[in-house]
Enzyme design. Structure first.
Site, PDB file in Angstrom:
ATOM      1  N   LYS A 290      81.027  15.614  62.003  1.00 36.33           N
ATOM      2  CA  LYS A 290      81.720  14.307  61.989  1.00 36.33           C
ATOM      3  C   LYS A 290      81.241  13.591  60.728  1.00 36.33           C
ATOM      4  CE  LYS A 290      81.782  10.354  62.519  1.00 36.33           C
ATOM      5  NZ  LYS A 290      82.148   9.422  61.405  1.00 36.33           N
TER       6      LYS A 290
ATOM      7  N   GLU B 234      83.634   8.353  57.689  1.00 33.55           N
ATOM      8  CA  GLU B 234      85.070   8.064  57.556  1.00 33.55           C
ATOM      9  C   GLU B 234      85.394   7.465  56.187  1.00 33.55           C
ATOM     10  OE1 GLU B 234      82.782   6.661  59.285  1.00 33.55           O
ATOM     11  OE2 GLU B 234      83.139   4.521  59.680  1.00 33.55           O
TER      12      GLU B 234
ATOM     13  N   CYS C 115      69.056   7.403  50.153  1.00 38.57           N
ATOM     14  CA  CYS C 115      67.990   7.076  51.114  1.00 38.57           C
ATOM     15  C   CYS C 115      66.620   7.294  50.497  1.00 38.57           C
ATOM     16  CB  CYS C 115      68.134   7.910  52.371  1.00 38.57           C
ATOM     17  SG  CYS C 115      67.892   9.639  52.037  1.00 38.57           S
TER      18      CYS C 115
HETATM   19  P1  NAD Z   1      75.947   4.532  59.041  1.00 36.78           P
HETATM   20  O1  NAD Z   1      74.803   4.487  59.983  1.00 36.78           O
HETATM   21  O2  NAD Z   1      76.826   3.334  58.946  1.00 36.78           O
HETATM   22  O3  NAD Z   1      76.928   5.743  59.405  1.00 36.78           O
HETATM   23  C1  NAD Z   1      76.445   7.064  59.587  1.00 36.78           C
HETATM   24  C2  NAD Z   1      77.368   7.811  60.529  1.00 36.78           C
HETATM   25  O4  NAD Z   1      77.376   7.158  61.800  1.00 36.78           O
HETATM   26  C3  NAD Z   1      78.819   7.851  60.049  1.00 36.78           C
HETATM   27  O5  NAD Z   1      79.359   9.122  60.329  1.00 36.78           O
HETATM   28  C4  NAD Z   1      79.493   6.756  60.867  1.00 36.78           C
HETATM   29  O6  NAD Z   1      80.850   7.014  61.120  1.00 36.78           O
HETATM   30  C5  NAD Z   1      78.701   6.774  62.155  1.00 36.78           C
HETATM   31  N1  NAD Z   1      78.626   5.439  62.795  1.00 36.78           N
HETATM   32  C6  NAD Z   1      78.672   4.231  62.176  1.00 36.78           C
HETATM   33  N2  NAD Z   1      78.567   3.244  63.086  1.00 36.78           N
HETATM   34  C7  NAD Z   1      78.441   3.823  64.288  1.00 36.78           C
HETATM   35  C8  NAD Z   1      78.275   3.330  65.627  1.00 36.78           C
HETATM   36  N3  NAD Z   1      78.227   2.025  65.880  1.00 36.78           N
HETATM   37  N4  NAD Z   1      78.167   4.223  66.623  1.00 36.78           N
HETATM   38  C9  NAD Z   1      78.217   5.551  66.372  1.00 36.78           C
HETATM   39  N5  NAD Z   1      78.367   6.075  65.137  1.00 36.78           N
HETATM   40  C10 NAD Z   1      78.473   5.230  64.104  1.00 36.78           C
HETATM   41  O7  NAD Z   1      75.347   4.927  57.606  1.00 36.78           O
HETATM   42  P2  NAD Z   1      76.115   4.970  56.212  1.00 36.78           P
HETATM   43  O8  NAD Z   1      76.373   3.574  55.764  1.00 36.78           O
HETATM   44  O9  NAD Z   1      77.245   5.933  56.251  1.00 36.78           O
HETATM   45  O10 NAD Z   1      74.979   5.636  55.297  1.00 36.78           O
HETATM   46  C11 NAD Z   1      73.971   4.905  54.661  1.00 36.78           C
HETATM   47  C12 NAD Z   1      72.714   4.888  55.497  1.00 36.78           C
HETATM   48  O11 NAD Z   1      72.257   6.215  55.731  1.00 36.78           O
HETATM   49  C13 NAD Z   1      71.557   4.195  54.790  1.00 36.78           C
HETATM   50  O12 NAD Z   1      70.864   3.432  55.731  1.00 36.78           O
HETATM   51  C14 NAD Z   1      70.704   5.349  54.286  1.00 36.78           C
HETATM   52  O13 NAD Z   1      69.338   5.049  54.079  1.00 36.78           O
HETATM   53  C15 NAD Z   1      70.875   6.328  55.379  1.00 36.78           C
HETATM   54  N6  NAD Z   1      70.592   7.682  54.934  1.00 36.78           N
HETATM   55  C16 NAD Z   1      69.436   8.258  55.365  1.00 36.78           C
HETATM   56  C17 NAD Z   1      69.111   9.516  54.935  1.00 36.78           C
HETATM   57  C18 NAD Z   1      67.841  10.180  55.394  1.00 36.78           C
HETATM   58  O14 NAD Z   1      67.704  11.350  55.146  1.00 36.78           O
HETATM   59  N7  NAD Z   1      66.935   9.491  56.038  1.00 36.78           N
HETATM   60  C19 NAD Z   1      69.967  10.224  54.075  1.00 36.78           C
HETATM   61  C20 NAD Z   1      71.145   9.608  53.668  1.00 36.78           C
HETATM   62  C21 NAD Z   1      71.442   8.334  54.114  1.00 36.78           C
END
Ligand code: NAD
Length: 495
Positions: free
Chosen positions: A172, A175, A280
């Site tokens: 997944k 989006e 990240c």
């Molecule tokens: P996000 O948490 O908004 O989304 C991540 C995933 O979760 C997406 O597929 C999204 O569709 C889904 N999602 C979003 N809201 C949701 C909800 N309420 N319920 C269920 N699923 C939901 O993150 P993002 O903005 O896409 O990515 C950036 C974030 O990811 C930053 O905080 C970054 O630090 C983190 N990140 C961490 C790592 C790591 O390895 N620790 C690596 C890359 C990114």
């Protein structure tokens, strides 16, 4: 308008009842619409995965390894195409997108060693005629939920090891930039992964909720922001699933007075503003030991930050692209504006730079004299904003880093081997760099932070992924001598 459908059983499925918009962040124009899955769609995709997984798990290890080798070659051949897709939906510059692809390839290279990774243990003659050995078997169907900032690499972090160990994957993707996953799915199938083993389902919270609750999902790999990671971990664990949920970060780089300040400034600018700070592992805080060091370093970083070329990622002269959405750009800018009202000194104000067109561009910002109570310090900003906190001693700098709720990556810049070694022991962070600002482990080591940067016991990719995507079993055996031997002069083949 192009529609990005779910990819199930080797084919596109649709039409969906709900869609989301996909934009090119460099222009602000909508480039596609992406299907959003319902609970029923998720049910269908998990069923397809369960059915296909049994045959895939029964496929010989050598055959599965050859699929990994083919995927590696396909990724190399399609690297430019994949990078172009990443840039068109994420915005990062093409060279950075190519870097992402090459780091993803490392995960496939690691997975190609699956015959080694899946070796078990064996003890012979533990009692009269009794032997014991272990088996590692796939978990079944794995959900892989990924963030927007690495639309190819993070799906490869998960899918390479999950597939190599005999699982089916329901991916997944974010989006916001889903197209890279569609090309990856096609390449996996071209490499020899049977239809149904790697499925892509698109969507928002509804799709994720359905995956977390589905009894057919055995394990959940999640990478995203900390609030969502925490909730995914809690809910998936309560549903009895194995779960690893990687969250956000606030990565500090300590600069000691003996460091080479030009090298430190180059590293800080690269690690803070690369990919517009949407990594990240981005450095978002410089902790500088000593006021004289801080004065000199801030001047060097400011000069470099002001000179950055910001523009469309497809333009070879661009060093930094746009942010992912207009809303995110406004949020990031608000931290810079807020920092001065909280007492920070905005040395370089990226919000003052104006850009033509409808892209989500923002200039690089540098904020000095930041206190740990300010929002620019406490929050993960995920944009091109670098804070400077001044510390008097090494001990004060380490205390600051260790007091932070996030603990993904950190670095120290020093010429003193003793200080560097001490730092690796003192610091409570999962990934540590010594004069390396972005210490992202190579594919043969696992990646993961501590504290609020990772929920669960397993780090991602590398050796810990083999453990995460398999269940082990211990078999105790007593056998009579075999009586069914036969002659076969053929050279033994595994295919
Ligand atoms: P996000 O948490 O908004 O989304 C991540 C995933 O979760 C997406 O597929 C999204 O569709 C889904 N999602 C979003 N809201 C949701 C909800 N309420 N319920 C269920 N699923 C939901 O993150 P993002 O903005 O896409 O990515 C950036 C974030 O990811 C930053 O905080 C970054 O630090 C983190 N990140 C961490 C790592 C790591 O390895 N620790 C690596 C890359 C990114």
């Amino acid at each position: 308008m192009r529609t990005i459908e779910h990819h199930v059983g080797g084919a596109a499925v649709g039409p969906a009842a709900r869609h989301g918009a996909v934009h090119n962040p460099a222009t602000g124009e909508q480039s596609a619409q992406v299907a959003f899955a319902s609970t029923a769609d998720v049910d269908a995709v998990v069923s397809a995965g369960s059915e296909a997984q049994r045959a895939w798990a029964a496929t010989g290890l050598v055959k599965r390894a050859s699929v990994m080798f083919r995927m590696r070659e396909l990724l190399v051949a399609h690297a430019d195409e994949l990078a172009a897709i990443i840039t068109s939906e994420h915005g990062k510059v093409l060279s950075d997108a190519l870097g992402e692809v090459s780091r993803g390839i490392e995960n496939v290279e690691f997975a190609a060693g699956l015959v080694q990774h899946l070796k078990g243990e064996h003890s012979t003659e533990v009692a009269g005629g009794v032997d014991v050995h272990t088996l590692k078997q796939p978990v079944g169907v794995v959900a892989a939920i990924t963030p927007f900032n690495f639309p190819a690499m993070v799906p490869l972090w998960m899918s390479a090891s999950a597939l190599a160990t005999g699982n089916a994957v329901v991916l997944k993707p974010s989006e916001k930039d889903p197209s890279a996953s569609m090309l990856l799915a096609r390449l996996w199938e071209e490499a020899g992964v049977p239809p149904g083993v790697l499925n892509v389902v698109h969507g928002d919270k509804e799709a994720v909720d359905a995956l977390l609750e589905h009894p057919g999902i055995g394990a959940v790999s999640f990478v995203g922001s900390t609030p969502i990671a925490r909730s995914i971990y809690t809910r998936a664990a309560a549903a009895g699933k194995r779960v690893q949920a990687l969250g956000g970060a606030k990565n500090h780089m300590i600069v000691m007075p003996d460091a080479d300040l030009d090298a430190a400034a180059d590293a800080a600018v690269s690690a803070a503003y690369g990919s517009a700070g949407e990594r990240c592992m981005a450095i978002s805080v410089l902790v500088v030991v000593g006021d004289a060091t801080a004065d000199a370093l801030v001047a060097k970083v400011a000069e470099r930050a002001r000179a950055l070329v910001i523009g469309d990622g497809t333009d070879e002269s661009s060093q930094m692209g746009p942010l992912i959405t207009a809303e995110h750009r406004e949020r990031v800018a608000s931290y810079v504006t807020g920092a001065s009202s909280e007492g920070g000194e905005v040395v370089v104000d990226g919000t003052a730079t104006s850009f033509d067109g409808g892209g989500y561009f923002l200039g690089a910002s540098l904020v000095d004299r930041v206190a740990p109570t300010m929002k620019v310090y406490t929050d993960e900003i995920f944009g091109p904003v670098l804070s400077v906190v001044r510390a008097e001693t090494y001990e004060e700098a380490v205390r600051l880093v260790n007091a932070n709720a996030y603990a993904n990556g950190t670095a120290i810049f020093t010429r003193d081997g003793g200080t560097a070694r001490r730092f690796t022991h003192d610091i409570q962070v999962g990934m540590v760099g010594i004069n390396v600002p972005l210490p992202v482990p190579i594919g043969a080591y696992s990646f993961g932070g501590w504290k609020d940067s990772l929920f669960g016991d397993s780090h991602i990719y590398g050796p810990e992924s083999i453990h995460f995507y398999t269940r082990s079993k211990v078999v105790t055996t007593r056998w009579p001598d075999p009586e069914d031997s036969q002659i076969d002069l053929g050279f033994p083949s595994n295919h």
